[in-house]
Design an enzyme around this catalytic site. Structure first.
Site, PDB file in Angstrom:
ATOM      1  N   SER A 144       0.835  -1.195   0.000  1.00 60.84           N
ATOM      2  CA  SER A 144       0.000   0.000   0.000  1.00 60.84           C
ATOM      3  C   SER A 144       0.872   1.248   0.000  1.00 60.84           C
ATOM      4  O   SER A 144       2.082   1.186   0.216  1.00 60.84           O
ATOM      5  CB  SER A 144      -0.890   0.007   1.245  1.00 60.84           C
ATOM      6  OG  SER A 144      -0.077   0.250   2.383  1.00 60.84           O
ATOM      7  N   LYS A 145       0.212   2.360  -0.237  1.00 60.34           N
ATOM      8  CA  LYS A 145       0.910   3.644  -0.219  1.00 60.34           C
ATOM      9  C   LYS A 145       1.535   3.867   1.160  1.00 60.34           C
ATOM     10  O   LYS A 145       2.629   4.386   1.283  1.00 60.34           O
ATOM     11  CB  LYS A 145      -0.126   4.733  -0.530  1.00 60.34           C
ATOM     12  CG  LYS A 145       0.466   6.108  -0.634  1.00 60.34           C
ATOM     13  CD  LYS A 145      -0.564   7.135  -1.027  1.00 60.34           C
ATOM     14  CE  LYS A 145      -0.001   8.510  -0.739  1.00 60.34           C
ATOM     15  NZ  LYS A 145      -0.979   9.510  -0.424  1.00 60.34           N
ATOM     16  N   ARG A 146       0.817   3.423   2.186  1.00 65.18           N
ATOM     17  CA  ARG A 146       1.328   3.607   3.556  1.00 65.18           C
ATOM     18  C   ARG A 146       2.623   2.845   3.810  1.00 65.18           C
ATOM     19  O   ARG A 146       3.490   3.313   4.542  1.00 65.18           O
ATOM     20  CB  ARG A 146       0.259   3.188   4.586  1.00 65.18           C
ATOM     21  CG  ARG A 146      -0.681   4.315   4.923  1.00 65.18           C
ATOM     22  CD  ARG A 146      -1.330   4.104   6.262  1.00 65.18           C
ATOM     23  NE  ARG A 146      -0.381   3.869   7.336  1.00 65.18           N
ATOM     24  CZ  ARG A 146      -0.609   3.086   8.390  1.00 65.18           C
ATOM     25  NH1 ARG A 146      -1.755   2.459   8.503  1.00 65.18           N
ATOM     26  NH2 ARG A 146       0.297   2.936   9.330  1.00 65.18           N
ATOM     27  N   GLY A 190       4.952   2.353   1.718  1.00 61.68           N
ATOM     28  CA  GLY A 190       6.005   3.178   1.134  1.00 61.68           C
ATOM     29  C   GLY A 190       6.361   4.323   2.068  1.00 61.68           C
ATOM     30  O   GLY A 190       7.534   4.601   2.314  1.00 61.68           O
ATOM     31  N   GLU A 191       5.327   4.967   2.618  1.00 55.92           N
ATOM     32  CA  GLU A 191       5.575   6.102   3.526  1.00 55.92           C
ATOM     33  C   GLU A 191       6.319   5.643   4.772  1.00 55.92           C
ATOM     34  O   GLU A 191       7.252   6.278   5.232  1.00 55.92           O
ATOM     35  CB  GLU A 191       4.243   6.753   3.925  1.00 55.92           C
ATOM     36  CG  GLU A 191       3.713   7.672   2.839  1.00 55.92           C
ATOM     37  CD  GLU A 191       2.223   7.930   2.963  1.00 55.92           C
ATOM     38  OE1 GLU A 191       1.605   7.535   3.983  1.00 55.92           O
ATOM     39  OE2 GLU A 191       1.671   8.538   2.013  1.00 55.92           O
TER      40      GLU A 191
END
Ligand code: GLU
Length: 500
Positions: free
Chosen positions: A267-269, A271-272
């Site tokens: 998910s994008k999270r 990556g963050e």
């Protein structure tokens, strides 16, 4: 005759993203596998924008998708704002086509109008939930609802003019829907398990399922290659093809891209949290692979291996090689774990063999950390010295600092270690070389000669010099550094060390 038959068989694949946000690298991988499949088979790669859901449309997403494909080198043969015999390629511009085909389906007795309001359906759903029963609008109960099957013809005509309505697929009960997925094999579903899905919504727009099937048919798509999340829709799609009496394309559902650690989809999270990009290009505050210093061809190489392998140990491939060796039979079933270190390593390999000139021309935004007042020769020399050390192009900014600034401080651990070997004396000797303009290439010989009397460990000599010039033990070959710095700056740094 033969050429006509051949032409009809020609492979046509499509990438069909919905512009509901930035393209995730999973989406880019889907585009890539479609592209490679088309190239491998001498076919066509089509871009179709599935933008019928007005509520989920995101400003800028369409352009983002187009830009990402262009940056990655995945140029469609047909697509929005391009020539092509099967357009328009934006679903929002194909409304009249869906209207025609839904009427055809209703006329064939395969679909029907339904007038039930959202409130009515919500009520029924809630009642079922209370009784812990699941609710399905279908063959068992459709006659109890407000639709063109339960109403008289006249009533239906009246309702069509006065209230909003949807169109539903009339699923035939008691059938076994057997579909083949090119990666997973056969899947069987009992038709009762599928409800009478809405094909056209009350705003007149088709649902994803309906538009997708109609377009794949009309655009003569031969192979549908898409993410695994669409596998549960496959039986429904097959039913729509059957309802029209159309033969379906072949299907391949690609494995999920998984988190680097733990379970679940990337998910994008993730990556963050872990500091890696999940989008090809920057989107709002998130940097993309491009901004982090990936060569697009390296990202493509990495994504090709994320769910597919060539069956050999080889791991570095340029696009033209991939186009030749890509085989869908080697796509894996199980999810593919995202591995940022591997992506970086592949980028490193590409930086190793990509000519400096090409890098300077193509990625000026990263090269600008080498000051413009430096001569071309110096900029090239610095790049060449650092090239082996670069994993991302952005590393150049950090690695080149040693050429830009004299050290502000000296690594105290190293200092403590070499102190007993009299680093001032060693550096004093190098200062002599610099002052007497002894060529840097001679320094090693000269210092060895000098050391015959001193008997210092050679390691300590080199560490002293590195500390004086760089401030710590990192960086490329020392004499190369001196050569690029030039006599004046080298001398300045040596003297600064002594004064320290
Ligand atoms: N619009 C769908 C998506 O964004 C396409 C799925 C398909 O390829 O059929 O994933």
């Amino acid at each position: 005759m033969l050429s006509l038959a051949k032409k009809r068989m020609s492979v046509r694949v499509r990438f069909a993203p919905s512009p509901t946000g930035p393209l995730h690298i999973g989406g880019l991988r889907t585009a890539l596998y479609n592209y490679l499949y088309a190239k491998k088979n001498g076919g066509e790669f089509i871009l179709r924008l599935e933008d019928t859901d007005q509520n989920r449309k995101v400003e800028g997403a369409e352009q983002y998708i187009i830009d990402s494909l262009r940056w990655s080198g995945l140029l469609p043969d047909e697509g929005p704002s391009m020539q092509g015999a099967f357009g328009p390629y934006r679903q929002s511009e194909r409304r009249a086509i869906y209207e025609k085909y839904i009427i055809e389906l209703i006329d064939r007795g395969q679909a029907y109008y339904a007038f039930d309001t959202t409130e009515q359906l919500n009520d029924i759903r809630a009642k079922h939930e209370e009784q812990k029963k699941s609710f399905k609008y279908g063959a068992n109960n459709r006659i109890e609802f407000n639709n063109s099957l339960s109403q008289s013809h006249e009533n239906t005509q009246k309702l069509l003019k006065s209230v909003p309505y949807v169109v539903r697929l009339k699923v035939t009960p008691g059938k076994v829907i057997k579909v083949k997925d090119g990666i997973r094999g056969y899947i069987e579903v009992q038709s009762e398990e599928v409800d009478d899905k809405i094909l056209v919504k009350n705003d007149g727009m088709p649902t994803y399922h309906f538009a997708n099937v109609v377009d794949d048919h009309l655009m003569k798509i031969t192979h549908v290659i898409r993410g695994e999340e669409w596998l549960p829709s496959l039986a429904l799609h097959q039913m729509i093809y059957e309802a029209f009496d159309w033969s379906p394309p072949e299907f391949m559902h690609l494995p999920l891209i998984l988190k680097p650690q733990g379970k679940g989809k990337l998910s994008k999270r993730d990556g963050e949290k872990m500091g890696f990009p999940v989008f090809p290009l920057a989107w709002e505050e998130s940097k993309g692979f491009r901004e982090r210093g990936f060569l697009p061809e390296a990202l493509i190489n990495y994504l090709a291996l994320l769910g597919w392998n060539p069956g050999t140990e080889e791991e570095i491939f340029k696009m033209d090689q991939l186009e030749k060796i890509f085989e869908s039979s080697k796509i894996q079933k199980g999810g593919a774990k995202f591995d940022f270190e591997k992506a970086r390593w592949i980028n490193h390999k590409f930086l190793e063999f990509t000519e400096q000139k090409a890098v300077f021309e193509r990625f000026p935004e990263f090269i600008k950390c080498l000051p413009a007042h430096w001569s071309e020769k110096k900029r090239s020399a610095v790049y060449e010295l650092l090239r082996d050390r670069l994993f991302l192009l952005d590393d150049l900014r950090i690695e080149s600092r040693l050429f830009l600034n004299d050290p502000e401080e000296y690594d105290s651990k190293v200092m403590n270690k070499i102190e007993k070997h009299n680093p001032e004396k060693i550096i004093g000797q190098f200062i002599q070389f610099a002052k007497n303009s002894v060529s840097v290439r001679e320094w090693k010989n000269e210092i060895q000669k000098w050391n015959e009397k001193e008997g210092l460990p050679f390691g300590a000599i080199m560490q002293s010099l590195r500390l004086a010039l760089v401030g710590n033990l990192s960086g490329p070959d020392l004499f190369d550094i001196c050569e690029v710095l030039g006599n004046e700056i080298t001398l300045r740094r040596l003297e600064k060390f002594i004064n320290h």
